[in-house]
Scaffold this motif. Sequence first.
Motif: not given
Length: 152
Positions: A96-107, A115-122
């Motif tokens: 996961f490559i997080t670009q932003e995290v921001f508040g959306a209200g209490d809790g 995101l990038k997804i790889y198989d068993g061989k990379g």
Amino acid sequence: MTGKNYLFGIMTLVFFIFCQKNFGQTSELEEAKKAIAESNAIYFKSYERNEPKLFTDRYAKDACLMEPGKPIMCGEDVVAEFFRKSYAGGTRSGEFITQEVFGAGDGYVVEVGLLKIYDGKGKQKDNGKYLVLWKKTPDGWKMFRDAFSSNQ
């Protein structure tokens, strides 16, 4: 108390309350960012180890997945089934490559990323984007609503 002193007193009180509230939000946001980074680091280890519980523990018990081309589906069984299907489809790691995290209200906070997804061989088998609504639960910050789509 004169009018100026009264006004100054009110303004000081409002400022103090505002600072207290924002300090709490900032503290919660920083706590959430740290928890998200830790959870994201574990997420794909579940595929490397074929450990569904490690995967499902990232999600709140009442989580919903919003997969492309499918209706919204909720619950622990849905999350576990998603893991089984994606593992059977060859997913063995990712990031996961997080670009932003921001508040959306209490809790609640929102995470936006790539995101990038790889198989068993990379070999990269997919890439995309995601939007996750995180919820603070008694067990810590958990994914509550997970929406994602492929760029391919």
